[in-house]
Design a protein around this motif. Structure first.
Motif, PDB file in Angstrom:
ATOM      1  N   VAL A   1     -11.312  -8.474   9.488  1.00 29.48           N
ATOM      2  CA  VAL A   1     -10.850  -9.774   9.903  1.00 29.48           C
ATOM      3  C   VAL A   1     -11.248 -10.708   8.846  1.00 29.48           C
ATOM      4  O   VAL A   1     -11.910 -10.446   7.880  1.00 29.48           O
ATOM      5  N   SER A   2     -10.082 -11.478   8.412  1.00 29.95           N
ATOM      6  CA  SER A   2      -9.877 -12.151   7.368  1.00 29.95           C
ATOM      7  C   SER A   2     -10.463 -13.769   7.732  1.00 29.95           C
ATOM      8  O   SER A   2      -9.998 -14.240   8.744  1.00 29.95           O
ATOM      9  N   VAL A   3     -11.209 -14.112   6.797  1.00 29.84           N
ATOM     10  CA  VAL A   3     -11.952 -15.632   6.956  1.00 29.84           C
ATOM     11  C   VAL A   3     -11.717 -16.259   5.738  1.00 29.84           C
ATOM     12  O   VAL A   3     -11.710 -16.019   4.563  1.00 29.84           O
ATOM     13  N   ASN A   4     -11.065 -17.654   5.895  1.00 32.67           N
ATOM     14  CA  ASN A   4     -10.807 -18.520   4.911  1.00 32.67           C
ATOM     15  C   ASN A   4     -12.091 -18.995   4.403  1.00 32.67           C
ATOM     16  O   ASN A   4     -12.887 -19.587   5.205  1.00 32.67           O
ATOM     17  N   VAL A   5     -12.307 -19.271   3.226  1.00 36.04           N
ATOM     18  CA  VAL A   5     -13.466 -19.768   2.319  1.00 36.04           C
ATOM     19  C   VAL A   5     -12.862 -21.046   1.937  1.00 36.04           C
ATOM     20  O   VAL A   5     -11.977 -20.925   0.994  1.00 36.04           O
TER      21      VAL A   5
ATOM     22  N   GLY B   1     -25.304  -7.290  10.941  1.00 38.13           N
ATOM     23  CA  GLY B   1     -24.716  -6.294  11.630  1.00 38.13           C
ATOM     24  C   GLY B   1     -23.672  -5.895  11.545  1.00 38.13           C
ATOM     25  O   GLY B   1     -23.066  -4.808  12.100  1.00 38.13           O
ATOM     26  N   ALA B   2     -22.675  -6.725  10.724  1.00 38.37           N
ATOM     27  CA  ALA B   2     -21.455  -6.357  10.410  1.00 38.37           C
ATOM     28  C   ALA B   2     -21.148  -5.514   9.223  1.00 38.37           C
ATOM     29  O   ALA B   2     -22.178  -5.628   8.306  1.00 38.37           O
ATOM     30  N   ASN B   3     -20.293  -4.563   9.015  1.00 38.98           N
ATOM     31  CA  ASN B   3     -19.999  -4.043   7.810  1.00 38.98           C
ATOM     32  C   ASN B   3     -19.232  -4.454   7.148  1.00 38.98           C
ATOM     33  O   ASN B   3     -18.154  -5.029   7.191  1.00 38.98           O
ATOM     34  N   ALA B   4     -19.495  -4.693   5.731  1.00 40.57           N
ATOM     35  CA  ALA B   4     -18.656  -5.425   4.510  1.00 40.57           C
ATOM     36  C   ALA B   4     -17.230  -5.023   4.500  1.00 40.57           C
ATOM     37  O   ALA B   4     -16.581  -5.834   4.148  1.00 40.57           O
ATOM     38  N   ARG B   5     -17.123  -3.541   4.893  1.00 42.91           N
ATOM     39  CA  ARG B   5     -15.650  -3.125   4.614  1.00 42.91           C
ATOM     40  C   ARG B   5     -14.857  -3.892   6.085  1.00 42.91           C
ATOM     41  O   ARG B   5     -13.529  -3.665   5.619  1.00 42.91           O
ATOM     42  N   ASN B   6     -15.360  -4.403   6.944  1.00 46.98           N
ATOM     43  CA  ASN B   6     -14.541  -5.059   7.949  1.00 46.98           C
ATOM     44  C   ASN B   6     -14.208  -6.451   7.704  1.00 46.98           C
ATOM     45  O   ASN B   6     -13.839  -7.193   8.473  1.00 46.98           O
ATOM     46  N   LEU B   7     -14.571  -7.227   6.412  1.00 49.06           N
ATOM     47  CA  LEU B   7     -14.718  -8.312   6.240  1.00 49.06           C
ATOM     48  C   LEU B   7     -13.743  -8.656   4.982  1.00 49.06           C
ATOM     49  O   LEU B   7     -13.823  -7.969   3.788  1.00 49.06           O
ATOM     50  N   GLU B   8     -12.880  -9.535   5.212  1.00 45.93           N
ATOM     51  CA  GLU B   8     -11.861  -9.996   4.204  1.00 45.93           C
ATOM     52  C   GLU B   8     -11.888 -11.410   3.773  1.00 45.93           C
ATOM     53  O   GLU B   8     -11.691 -12.040   4.921  1.00 45.93           O
ATOM     54  N   LEU B   9     -12.386 -11.771   2.577  1.00 47.12           N
ATOM     55  CA  LEU B   9     -12.372 -13.368   2.463  1.00 47.12           C
ATOM     56  C   LEU B   9     -11.177 -13.500   1.688  1.00 47.12           C
ATOM     57  O   LEU B   9     -10.624 -13.078   0.721  1.00 47.12           O
ATOM     58  N   GLU B  10     -10.355 -14.760   2.323  1.00 53.15           N
ATOM     59  CA  GLU B  10      -9.074 -15.393   1.874  1.00 53.15           C
ATOM     60  C   GLU B  10      -9.317 -16.729   0.866  1.00 53.15           C
ATOM     61  O   GLU B  10     -10.099 -17.463   1.320  1.00 53.15           O
ATOM     62  N   LEU B  11      -9.036 -16.635  -0.243  1.00 52.99           N
ATOM     63  CA  LEU B  11      -9.347 -17.486  -1.214  1.00 52.99           C
ATOM     64  C   LEU B  11      -7.915 -18.256  -1.779  1.00 52.99           C
ATOM     65  O   LEU B  11      -6.793 -17.496  -1.630  1.00 52.99           O
ATOM     66  N   THR B  12      -7.902 -19.489  -1.938  1.00 56.04           N
ATOM     67  CA  THR B  12      -6.603 -20.147  -2.536  1.00 56.04           C
ATOM     68  C   THR B  12      -6.718 -19.968  -4.069  1.00 56.04           C
ATOM     69  O   THR B  12      -7.658 -20.017  -4.759  1.00 56.04           O
ATOM     70  N   GLU B  13      -5.174 -20.468  -4.529  1.00 56.67           N
ATOM     71  CA  GLU B  13      -5.140 -20.457  -5.854  1.00 56.67           C
ATOM     72  C   GLU B  13      -5.750 -21.573  -6.554  1.00 56.67           C
ATOM     73  O   GLU B  13      -6.888 -21.480  -7.731  1.00 56.67           O
TER      74      GLU B  13
ATOM     75  N   GLY C   1     -18.604  -3.927  -0.739  1.00 53.06           N
ATOM     76  CA  GLY C   1     -17.495  -3.563   0.066  1.00 53.06           C
ATOM     77  C   GLY C   1     -16.615  -4.592   0.684  1.00 53.06           C
ATOM     78  O   GLY C   1     -15.629  -4.432   1.310  1.00 53.06           O
ATOM     79  N   VAL C   2     -16.895  -5.893   0.332  1.00 52.84           N
ATOM     80  CA  VAL C   2     -16.041  -7.017   0.867  1.00 52.84           C
ATOM     81  C   VAL C   2     -14.794  -7.168   0.085  1.00 52.84           C
ATOM     82  O   VAL C   2     -14.829  -6.925  -1.097  1.00 52.84           O
ATOM     83  N   SER C   3     -13.527  -7.199   0.679  1.00 55.71           N
ATOM     84  CA  SER C   3     -12.428  -7.262   0.227  1.00 55.71           C
ATOM     85  C   SER C   3     -11.861  -8.731  -0.010  1.00 55.71           C
ATOM     86  O   SER C   3     -12.365  -9.415   0.771  1.00 55.71           O
ATOM     87  N   PHE C   4     -10.920  -8.899  -0.873  1.00 58.28           N
ATOM     88  CA  PHE C   4     -10.566 -10.338  -1.049  1.00 58.28           C
ATOM     89  C   PHE C   4      -8.772 -10.433  -1.066  1.00 58.28           C
ATOM     90  O   PHE C   4      -7.967  -9.437  -1.557  1.00 58.28           O
ATOM     91  N   SER C   5      -8.348 -11.480  -0.370  1.00 55.76           N
ATOM     92  CA  SER C   5      -6.759 -11.706  -0.314  1.00 55.76           C
ATOM     93  C   SER C   5      -6.568 -13.015  -0.866  1.00 55.76           C
ATOM     94  O   SER C   5      -7.471 -14.165  -0.785  1.00 55.76           O
ATOM     95  N   LEU C   6      -5.688 -13.067  -1.803  1.00 53.89           N
ATOM     96  CA  LEU C   6      -5.271 -14.456  -2.536  1.00 53.89           C
ATOM     97  C   LEU C   6      -4.394 -15.280  -1.320  1.00 53.89           C
ATOM     98  O   LEU C   6      -3.256 -14.810  -1.279  1.00 53.89           O
ATOM     99  N   ASP C   7      -4.593 -16.243  -0.909  1.00 50.20           N
ATOM    100  CA  ASP C   7      -3.989 -16.836   0.197  1.00 50.20           C
ATOM    101  C   ASP C   7      -3.032 -17.689  -0.429  1.00 50.20           C
ATOM    102  O   ASP C   7      -3.224 -18.252  -1.579  1.00 50.20           O
TER     103      ASP C   7
END
Length: 761
Positions: free
Chosen positions: A600-604, A625-637, A658-664
């Motif tokens: 699940v991707s969440v905008n920060v 209770g959540a697993n870090a591998r199921n969390l993706e944080l979306e960041l902006t430039e 285990g948290v992943s990052f996506s560049l939005d």
């Protein structure tokens, strides 16, 4: 301020001017002794001649017969006398001394020709009184010395003043020697004199120079290499450095560090070109205190034009600078509060208006009037009123940025000038409202007036300037004043804009903020989820999208309330709620068979990410209770550029868990490969603005292909959002993008609907 060049040069010359005088005096004394010896010989010869003449005069005729006498000896004596007289004359005219022969009463019997030549006297001096030309103030003293000389036979040297025929005065030094007759009695006095006027003037100038050098103006002298040779007492008083501290060192010891190399280069160029430099300079005293001084440096050159010394004069202008600052403070600042007054406000406003016109940015005036201030003065007195005004000034200064201006116009009227606001009217009005609301809140706090708790409220009028708004200072002040009276008419303790349309915008934003705060308190929000699919259509994750369920407006778009939440800081509690809700939902879906890697991707928001405890906050949410591998944080430039090092530290700490990052929205901002390769990213997201016209705009197609290629070269995955057609998907797939998000697959769905979507075949 006096120029020290002349006095210092005099001091240097006078310090050595006495040396040739010493040698001259010694030479004169030798000549005087020679003349005295010659005078004695001449006197004896004259006495012998006179005795011979007396014998001839008184001789009696003894017979009528003629007689003869040998006169060879007499002729030889007369010839010797003439020779000695001529010798005396030549000596007296050649040695440059002034020689006089006086009788015992001081009457002149002889004066050397040099007397007339130097003193300009055309009188017949023989037989005249030698004391008549002596200055009246010195005459009695000279006469006493003359009498003492004739009485004792011992000559004395005496200095006195002589008055010339034209009335000018010369300084003389004379020595008298007594000439005796054959019986050893005093017969004549030979006086040898020389003019010491130049020496006296040199001594006087030396005293003047010494006095000038030791004046209240600090002075120091250096050699041609800027090594200090001498300082005066005033210099030591000003700088704290004694002569022992300075001599042998250079003026660099005084450097304050406030001036750069260019300043000193200009100073040297001025001295080399004109021989002098004058200006204000900041130096440092021995105790470390930095002070302002007015400094003059003058070069001293020899006869060949070569610099031999530098003479510097300095004056401490600290008090003058303080006086200047006090004058400026009185002219431009309010005496009671220390805030800028009307005059300074107008000056700054004039500059702000010009700057606004060039930059296409807007500014604003907030006219603030205290409600019921007269009542305070009438009940507690004007002293308490002044006390309140000082506290208000302090509170207002804490409400604005450093570059903004808070001014007091007089009485209970204050003005805040804001500059460099947004170029758009509604955004600039919103920024003004935030400041205005802060002022209202701060000034509503109780005041302590010498133990009395006092409550006071303000009324605020606002007008913008720059852009499409008028820029005349008087007009701006009138508009702000009118808006302030509108605030008073509305019940006081409120804020009003001069432009009704602006007021409507501000009112709407204020109502929205009020509703937003209430919604956060009641949690009137819901998360929608838009699926993310891979190249074969398999659902691999979802992006959590916030929605506001307003009671009257229905579903409110994030584009409408997220910027307001960012401005007001409400994004922090809202962002935490989104993170907690999304992680809880991700844990439920990941628990389903075959969905262990569902993300699940969440905008920060930038404000949320900058929290010092952001990493701890995320880890605390995951611990529920959540697993870090199921969390993706979306960041902006844009949020990554503020503090890249802090960003890398926080991302690395979370990625290790285990948290992943996506560049939005990649490519829409100021992309930089230098930071992109350093960030611990997992994915680049192609913005929907490039996908929308992918089939019709070649530039968008090139940008999308470039992002895909760049991601592959950096070892990152890539996903495209806003995919609405099969053709768009196919073009992206052909370029190497195999993950998609958009209405082609599904619109954002509530959690329950998304769960059913997951179960669909």
């Amino acid at each position: 301020m006096r120029d020290p060049i002349g006095s210092a040069a005099i001091a240097l010359i006078a310090a050595t001017a006495w040396l040739p005088v010493v040698f001259l005096v010694r030479s004169y004394r030798k000549r005087i002794n020679d003349v005295h010896r010659l005078g004695n010989d001449l006197a004896r010869t004259r006495a012998e001649l006179q005795a011979c003449e007396a014998d001839l005069k008184h001789a009696q005729t003894l017979a009528c017969a003629g007689t003869t006498q040998d006169i060879v000896e007499r002729e030889e004596l007369e010839a010797s006398l003439r020779e000695q007289r001529e010798f005396f004359r030549l000596i007296s005219e050649s040695i440059g001394e002034h020689i006089a022969v006086l009788d015992l009463e001081g009457q002149r019997l002889y004066n050397s020709p040099s007397y007339r030549q130097i003193f300009g006297d055309t009188r017949e001096l023989r037989g005249s009184d030698s004391f008549a030309d002596v200055h009246p103030d010195d005459r009695e003293r000279v006469q006493q010395v003359f009498k003492e000389t004739t009485r004792t036979g011992r000559g004395q040297e005496i200095e006195y003043r002589l008055v010339r025929q034209d009335g000018s005065v010369r300084h003389m030094a004379s020595t008298g020697r007594v000439i005796t007759d054959q019986q050893g009695r005093a017969a004549r006095v030979v006086v040898v004199s020389h003019d010491i006027t130049d020496r006296k003037q040199a001594e006087q100038w030396e005293r003047i120079a010494a006095t000038a050098f030791e004046s209240q103006q600090g002075m120091f002298i250096t050699d041609a290499h800027s090594v200090i040779l001498r300082v005066n007492q005033a210099f030591s008083t000003i700088t704290g450095y004694s002569a022992a501290d300075c001599v042998g060192r250079t003026p660099k010891m005084l450097s304050s560090g406030r001036h750069d190399a260019a300043f000193y280069a200009a100073m040297r160029a001025s001295i080399e070109g004109t021989g002098v430099w004058r200006g204000e300079i900041w130096n440092r005293r021995k105790n470390g205190e930095v002070f302002a001084e007015w400094l003059t440096i003058s070069a001293v050159r020899d006869s060949e034009g070569k610099v031999t010394h530098y003479v510097s004069a300095l004056t401490d202008v600290s008090e003058y600078k303080a006086a200047q600052e006090e004058i400026e403070r009185l002219a431009f600042y309010d005496a009671l509060t220390g805030l800028p007054n009307r005059r300074l406000l107008h000056d700054r406003l004039r500059v702000a208006i010009a700057t606004s016109a060039r930059s296409d940015r807007q500014g604003a005036l907030l006219f603030i009037d205290l409600d019921n201030f007269k009542t305070l003065n009438d009940t507690l007195g004007h002293d308490m009123g002044d006390h309140l005004l000082r506290q208000v000034a302090k509170r207002l200064s804490g409400c604005v940025r450093e570059r903004d201006t808070v001014a007091r116009l007089g009485g209970d009227e204050f003005v805040i000038m804001l500059d460099d606001l947004d170029g758009r009217t509604d955004e600039a009005a919103g920024q003004c409202r935030i400041v205005g609301e802060k002022v209202l809140a701060v000034l509503n706090h109780p005041y302590d007036l010498a133990g009395h708790e006092y409550q006071n409220t303000p009324s605020i009028g606002v007008t913008l300037f720059g852009g499409q708004h008028g820029s005349a200072i008087d007009d701006l002040m009138k508009r702000a004043d009118l808006a302030m009276y509108e605030a008073k008419a509305a019940g006081r303790n409120t804020l009003r804009f001069f432009d009704p349309r602006m007021q409507a915008v501000v009112t709407a934003r204020a109502a929205l903020e009020k509703d937003l705060r209430e919604a956060i308190r009641k949690q009137d929000f819901v998360l929608y989820y838009q699926p993310q699919v891979d190249g074969v259509g398999r659902i691999i994750g979802a992006e959590a999208l916030l929605r506001w369920q307003h009671e009257q407006r229905g579903i409110v778009s994030p584009a409408e309330f997220i910027p307001l939440a960012e401005e007001t800081g409400l994004i922090l509690p809202l962002g935490l709620w989104v993170l907690e809700t999304a992680c809880a939902q991700a844990a439920l879906w990941a628990a389903q068979p075959g969905r262990e890697h569902f993300t699940v991707s969440v905008n920060v928001s930038a404000r949320q990410f900058r929290l010092p405890n952001f990493v701890e906050q995320v880890l605390a949410v995951l611990a529920a209770g959540a697993n870090a591998r199921n969390l993706e944080l979306e960041l902006t430039e844009s949020m990554l550029l503020d503090n890249i090092e802090d960003t890398i530290v926080k991302m690395t700490a979370l990625k290790e868990r285990g948290v992943s990052f996506s560049l939005d929205d990649f490519g829409t901002g100021y992309s930089s490969l230098s930071y992109l390769k350093r960030l611990p990213l997992d994915q680049l997201k192609i913005d929907q603005s490039f996908v929308r016209d992918l089939l019709t705009d070649p530039n968008d197609e090139v940008i999308a292909r470039t992002i895909i290629t760049l991601a592959a070269s950096l070892g990152l995955s890539v996903i495209a959002e806003g995919v609405e057609t099969v053709e768009q998907r196919d073009v992206l797939a052909a370029q190497g993008c195999h993950a998609y998000q958009g209405y082609l697959f599904s619109p954002p769905l509530p959690a329950a609907d998304f769960a059913r979507f997951l179960q669909a075949p």
